[in-house]
Motif scaffolding. Sequence first.
Motif, mmCIF file in Angstrom:
data_model
loop_
_atom_site.group_PDB
_atom_site.id
_atom_site.type_symbol
_atom_site.label_atom_id
_atom_site.label_comp_id
_atom_site.label_asym_id
_atom_site.label_seq_id
_atom_site.Cartn_x
_atom_site.Cartn_y
_atom_site.Cartn_z
ATOM 1 N N ARG A 7 0.858 -1.190 0.000
ATOM 2 C CA ARG A 7 0.000 0.000 0.000
ATOM 3 C C ARG A 7 0.898 1.245 0.000
ATOM 4 O O ARG A 7 2.102 1.148 0.231
ATOM 5 N N PRO A 8 0.320 2.406 -0.225
ATOM 6 C CA PRO A 8 1.135 3.630 -0.237
ATOM 7 C C PRO A 8 1.844 3.888 1.093
ATOM 8 O O PRO A 8 1.320 3.603 2.167
ATOM 9 N N ASN A 9 3.060 4.402 1.000
ATOM 10 C CA ASN A 9 3.795 4.943 2.138
ATOM 11 C C ASN A 9 4.305 3.891 3.127
ATOM 12 O O ASN A 9 4.484 4.190 4.307
ATOM 13 N N VAL A 10 4.574 2.676 2.635
ATOM 14 C CA VAL A 10 5.161 1.665 3.526
ATOM 15 C C VAL A 10 6.683 1.606 3.391
ATOM 16 O O VAL A 10 7.338 0.849 4.112
ATOM 17 N N GLY A 11 7.255 2.372 2.457
ATOM 18 C CA GLY A 11 8.707 2.422 2.327
ATOM 19 C C GLY A 11 9.283 1.615 1.188
ATOM 20 O O GLY A 11 10.457 1.243 1.220
ATOM 21 N N LYS A 12 8.501 1.380 0.137
ATOM 22 C CA LYS A 12 8.987 0.577 -0.990
ATOM 23 C C LYS A 12 10.157 1.246 -1.700
ATOM 24 O O LYS A 12 11.150 0.597 -2.033
ATOM 25 N N SER A 13 10.047 2.553 -1.936
ATOM 26 C CA SER A 13 11.113 3.253 -2.656
ATOM 27 C C SER A 13 12.389 3.330 -1.818
ATOM 28 O O SER A 13 13.496 3.168 -2.340
ATOM 29 N N VAL A 87 5.217 -4.234 4.230
ATOM 30 C CA VAL A 87 4.224 -3.713 5.163
ATOM 31 C C VAL A 87 4.941 -2.954 6.264
ATOM 32 O O VAL A 87 6.145 -3.109 6.470
ATOM 33 N N GLU A 88 4.193 -2.141 6.979
ATOM 34 C CA GLU A 88 4.743 -1.389 8.095
ATOM 35 C C GLU A 88 4.607 -2.208 9.362
ATOM 36 O O GLU A 88 3.539 -2.772 9.638
ATOM 37 N N ALA A 89 5.673 -2.299 10.138
ATOM 38 C CA ALA A 89 5.665 -3.095 11.358
ATOM 39 C C ALA A 89 4.504 -2.710 12.257
ATOM 40 O O ALA A 89 4.316 -1.537 12.572
ATOM 41 N N GLY A 90 3.706 -3.705 12.626
ATOM 42 C CA GLY A 90 2.584 -3.473 13.527
ATOM 43 C C GLY A 90 1.308 -3.022 12.864
ATOM 44 O O GLY A 90 0.299 -2.834 13.551
ATOM 45 N N ASN A 115 8.707 -3.794 7.324
ATOM 46 C CA ASN A 115 9.594 -2.644 7.317
ATOM 47 C C ASN A 115 9.336 -1.737 8.527
ATOM 48 O O ASN A 115 8.340 -1.870 9.230
ATOM 49 N N LYS A 116 10.262 -0.815 8.746
ATOM 50 C CA LYS A 116 10.187 0.180 9.821
ATOM 51 C C LYS A 116 10.175 -0.469 11.200
ATOM 52 O O LYS A 116 9.539 0.039 12.148
ATOM 53 N N VAL A 117 10.889 -1.606 11.345
ATOM 54 C CA VAL A 117 10.930 -2.257 12.654
ATOM 55 C C VAL A 117 11.617 -1.379 13.689
ATOM 56 O O VAL A 117 11.362 -1.514 14.894
ATOM 57 N N ASP A 118 12.467 -0.466 13.232
ATOM 58 C CA ASP A 118 13.146 0.445 14.166
ATOM 59 C C ASP A 118 12.186 1.456 14.779
ATOM 60 O O ASP A 118 12.476 2.038 15.830
ATOM 61 N N ASP A 119 11.028 1.672 14.139
ATOM 62 C CA ASP A 119 10.046 2.618 14.664
ATOM 63 C C ASP A 119 9.133 2.001 15.712
ATOM 64 O O ASP A 119 8.423 2.722 16.421
ATOM 65 N N LEU A 120 9.124 0.668 15.802
ATOM 66 C CA LEU A 120 8.232 -0.016 16.736
ATOM 67 C C LEU A 120 8.875 -0.037 18.118
ATOM 68 O O LEU A 120 9.910 -0.665 18.323
ATOM 69 N N ARG A 121 8.255 0.659 19.060
ATOM 70 C CA ARG A 121 8.862 0.771 20.387
ATOM 71 C C ARG A 121 8.922 -0.566 21.109
ATOM 72 O O ARG A 121 9.938 -0.928 21.704
ATOM 73 N N ASP A 122 7.829 -1.300 21.075
ATOM 74 C CA ASP A 122 7.778 -2.591 21.769
ATOM 75 C C ASP A 122 8.032 -3.703 20.766
ATOM 76 O O ASP A 122 7.128 -4.159 20.076
ATOM 77 N N LYS A 123 9.290 -4.152 20.680
ATOM 78 C CA LYS A 123 9.649 -5.179 19.701
ATOM 79 C C LYS A 123 8.965 -6.511 19.995
ATOM 80 O O LYS A 123 8.869 -7.380 19.122
#
Length: 290
Positions: A7-13, A87-90, A115-123
């Motif tokens: 979907r849009p804005n998940v970080g594909k580029s 997909v975006e984590a979470g 993707n964006k696993v670094d943004d997820l506070r609770d791993k």
Amino acid sequence: MVALVGRPNVGKSTLLNALIGYRLSIVTPRPHTTRHRILGIATRPEGQILYVDTPGLHRGAKHAMNRSLNRAAHQAIAEVDVAVQVVEAGRWGDEDAAVYAALGERAVPRLLAVNKVDDLRDKAQLLPFVAGVVAQHPFDEVYFVSALKRQGLDALEQGILARLPQRAPLYGEEEITDRSERFLAAELVREQLMLRLQDELPYATTVEIEQFQDRADGVAEIHAVIWVEREGQKAIVIGAGGERLKAIGSGARKTMERLFERRVFLRLWVKVREAWTDDEAALRQFGYTD
């Protein structure tokens, strides 16, 4: 060939750029930044990977532009050997499920890149999140990555290589894309529009390169037209005293010089073509083709 879909804005580029080690696809915080299929080439000792960055698949495609973006994404899926859903984590919603359903059009290996696993506070949320996703949407393999910080990419790349058919390389070792500098120049101007304009205005703009030539002094001279849909939008793009247009041009020129590895002389104009986003002929003129 490998499609990066989502979907849009998940970080594909951002993921494409990280995988090939080159800033090829334009990146902004706005959804629908990617409007074209972008081929990125990564040549490794184990083989050559052709990544295809696609526009984000989305529902409610009311305008011709939106339908064009969805067609481009669907066609990329139809041509590949491996599909990587990003997909975006979470986060897994209806649009993610719609992308998964679109992958059903081809019986190819499906990999999930969280993707964006670094943004997820609770791993600790990651494993239950993925377990819930794959229980209803099976994937051949799941990878946890941060495209921005280039984490987890080696494992993803090896998983892709293991599933690609063996073929002779299609491109030379130094090639990173099949897109021309002319195309990339238009994208870099559009990137500045996405970054510097507010609200919905960036989506009413597109860029057409009218001239691209290398002068005798080694400078690339580029003339570009920024198309908008209304006169009021033209005034906004230009800005008071032309200051916004100058800033757009300066930002695009600096990025072009880094990418093209030579000096650039860039001239910009702003013109109006009413309702171009819902005009099939205009979309073809501006390069939005299947």
